[in-house]
Scaffold this motif. Sequence first.
Motif, PDB file in Angstrom:
ATOM      1  N   GLU A   3       0.963  -1.066  -0.335  1.00  0.00           N
ATOM      2  CA  GLU A   3      -0.328  -0.414  -0.100  1.00  0.00           C
ATOM      3  C   GLU A   3       0.761   1.014  -0.266  1.00  0.00           C
ATOM      4  O   GLU A   3       1.727   1.668   1.092  1.00  0.00           O
ATOM      5  CB  GLU A   3      -1.297  -0.071   1.109  1.00  0.00           C
ATOM      6  N   SER A   4       0.513   2.193  -1.174  1.00  0.00           N
ATOM      7  CA  SER A   4       1.125   3.386  -0.648  1.00  0.00           C
ATOM      8  C   SER A   4       0.404   4.573  -1.355  1.00  0.00           C
ATOM      9  O   SER A   4      -0.809   4.482  -1.338  1.00  0.00           O
ATOM     10  CB  SER A   4       2.469   3.024  -1.812  1.00  0.00           C
ATOM     11  N   VAL A   5       0.636   5.727  -1.325  1.00  0.00           N
ATOM     12  CA  VAL A   5      -0.186   6.912  -1.367  1.00  0.00           C
ATOM     13  C   VAL A   5       0.692   7.276  -2.726  1.00  0.00           C
ATOM     14  O   VAL A   5       1.527   7.479  -2.893  1.00  0.00           O
ATOM     15  CB  VAL A   5      -0.267   8.243  -0.186  1.00  0.00           C
ATOM     16  N   VAL A   6      -0.102   8.125  -3.639  1.00  0.00           N
ATOM     17  CA  VAL A   6       0.176   9.098  -5.167  1.00  0.00           C
ATOM     18  C   VAL A   6       0.055   9.964  -5.244  1.00  0.00           C
ATOM     19  O   VAL A   6      -0.921  10.343  -4.671  1.00  0.00           O
ATOM     20  CB  VAL A   6       0.533   7.623  -6.057  1.00  0.00           C
ATOM     21  N   ALA A   7       1.124  11.445  -6.248  1.00  0.00           N
ATOM     22  CA  ALA A   7       0.192  12.269  -6.009  1.00  0.00           C
ATOM     23  C   ALA A   7       0.657  12.572  -7.333  1.00  0.00           C
ATOM     24  O   ALA A   7       1.855  11.862  -7.961  1.00  0.00           O
ATOM     25  CB  ALA A   7       1.465  13.354  -5.382  1.00  0.00           C
ATOM     26  N   THR A   8      -0.422  12.942  -7.713  1.00  0.00           N
ATOM     27  CA  THR A   8      -0.967  13.193  -9.479  1.00  0.00           C
ATOM     28  C   THR A   8      -0.867  15.150  -9.556  1.00  0.00           C
ATOM     29  O   THR A   8      -1.820  14.856  -9.044  1.00  0.00           O
ATOM     30  CB  THR A   8      -1.807  12.020 -10.200  1.00  0.00           C
ATOM     31  N   LEU A   9      -0.581  15.343 -10.552  1.00  0.00           N
ATOM     32  CA  LEU A   9      -0.882  16.594 -10.892  1.00  0.00           C
ATOM     33  C   LEU A   9      -2.230  16.952 -11.344  1.00  0.00           C
ATOM     34  O   LEU A   9      -2.268  16.565 -12.586  1.00  0.00           O
ATOM     35  CB  LEU A   9       0.493  17.037 -11.918  1.00  0.00           C
ATOM     36  N   GLY A  10      -2.837  17.370 -10.742  1.00  0.00           N
ATOM     37  CA  GLY A  10      -4.550  18.283 -11.416  1.00  0.00           C
ATOM     38  C   GLY A  10      -4.303  19.404 -12.397  1.00  0.00           C
ATOM     39  O   GLY A  10      -3.332  19.822 -12.541  1.00  0.00           O
ATOM     40  N   PRO A  11      -5.248  19.510 -12.931  1.00  0.00           N
ATOM     41  CA  PRO A  11      -5.988  20.275 -14.268  1.00  0.00           C
ATOM     42  C   PRO A  11      -5.560  22.307 -13.102  1.00  0.00           C
ATOM     43  O   PRO A  11      -5.393  23.289 -13.517  1.00  0.00           O
ATOM     44  CB  PRO A  11      -6.653  20.685 -14.400  1.00  0.00           C
ATOM     45  N   ASN A  12      -5.845  22.366 -11.902  1.00  0.00           N
ATOM     46  CA  ASN A  12      -5.536  23.025 -11.156  1.00  0.00           C
ATOM     47  C   ASN A  12      -4.332  23.423 -10.526  1.00  0.00           C
ATOM     48  O   ASN A  12      -4.128  23.848 -10.155  1.00  0.00           O
ATOM     49  CB  ASN A  12      -6.770  23.031  -9.844  1.00  0.00           C
ATOM     50  N   ASP A  13      -3.436  22.952 -11.218  1.00  0.00           N
ATOM     51  CA  ASP A  13      -2.124  22.632 -10.324  1.00  0.00           C
ATOM     52  C   ASP A  13      -1.742  22.459  -9.066  1.00  0.00           C
ATOM     53  O   ASP A  13      -0.988  22.798  -8.052  1.00  0.00           O
ATOM     54  CB  ASP A  13      -1.305  24.470 -11.179  1.00  0.00           C
ATOM     55  N   LEU A  14      -2.805  21.364  -8.383  1.00  0.00           N
ATOM     56  CA  LEU A  14      -2.060  20.770  -7.604  1.00  0.00           C
ATOM     57  C   LEU A  14      -2.573  19.611  -7.314  1.00  0.00           C
ATOM     58  O   LEU A  14      -2.980  19.011  -8.016  1.00  0.00           O
ATOM     59  CB  LEU A  14      -3.378  21.227  -6.610  1.00  0.00           C
ATOM     60  N   TRP A  15      -1.316  18.837  -6.454  1.00  0.00           N
ATOM     61  CA  TRP A  15      -0.516  17.950  -6.698  1.00  0.00           C
ATOM     62  C   TRP A  15      -1.814  17.201  -6.155  1.00  0.00           C
ATOM     63  O   TRP A  15      -2.891  17.411  -4.572  1.00  0.00           O
ATOM     64  CB  TRP A  15       0.459  17.113  -5.698  1.00  0.00           C
ATOM     65  N   ASN A  16      -2.978  15.903  -5.937  1.00  0.00           N
ATOM     66  CA  ASN A  16      -3.831  15.343  -5.518  1.00  0.00           C
ATOM     67  C   ASN A  16      -3.573  13.893  -5.288  1.00  0.00           C
ATOM     68  O   ASN A  16      -2.420  13.016  -5.586  1.00  0.00           O
ATOM     69  CB  ASN A  16      -4.720  15.299  -6.359  1.00  0.00           C
ATOM     70  N   PHE A  17      -3.366  13.757  -3.970  1.00  0.00           N
ATOM     71  CA  PHE A  17      -3.684  12.483  -2.511  1.00  0.00           C
ATOM     72  C   PHE A  17      -4.000  10.729  -2.753  1.00  0.00           C
ATOM     73  O   PHE A  17      -5.176  12.042  -2.590  1.00  0.00           O
ATOM     74  CB  PHE A  17      -2.365  12.573  -1.313  1.00  0.00           C
ATOM     75  N   ALA A  18      -3.968  10.286  -3.274  1.00  0.00           N
ATOM     76  CA  ALA A  18      -4.912   9.227  -3.593  1.00  0.00           C
ATOM     77  C   ALA A  18      -4.418   7.704  -3.167  1.00  0.00           C
ATOM     78  O   ALA A  18      -2.414   7.493  -2.747  1.00  0.00           O
ATOM     79  CB  ALA A  18      -5.401   8.400  -4.597  1.00  0.00           C
TER      80      ALA A  18
END
Length: 200
Positions: free
Chosen positions: A16-31
Amino acid sequence: MSETGDWPVELRGVTESVVATLGPNDLWNFAALGLHAPSENGAPVTATTWGNTRTRRNFHRQGGGVVQFTGDPREFVAAALTIHEREEPTLPGADAWVEVEATQVDAGSEGGTRWERWELRPVESAVVRESVPTINRGFSAVVDATVACSRLDVPAFDTAVLVNRLEYFAETVEKCGGPREAEAFETLSEETEWRSYREQ
């Protein structure tokens, strides 16, 4: 802190990990993201996204993200069960991180939910801090509880069974967890209102 182009931790089974992906709002989303260790040497690590999530959309837009490993249950719950966004791609509690390229290699549908499988290849990684591993049943219960909560409204899963699991996890956290686990489980309960499912 040393940086390499390899995975910073040993992976086995599903990690299990946490991934950060860059959204269109220029913020990193964590899931939350389960990493499937390769079955043979040289094969890539894989992960599966379920549904039309921000992670899936951002993988398609950006071609990757930053996978990280945290021992803080509060960070894990925030990533798994809330819309958690930050200006930086790594969490304060991340012990290690790895920037990955994500390539979709398969897709399908199960129980009415679309899934997509991704190959993840490390680009750059770093170990931020090393620690002596400890085993805390409360932490493990928090992680398992996030999985149960994510399935509460999925028709393929029995709600009563999931609620029974969550009651067991709640008891485990109370008996075995520390303050961070208790806080994480409280957030989990507030976000999902899983106890209300007992009346259904």
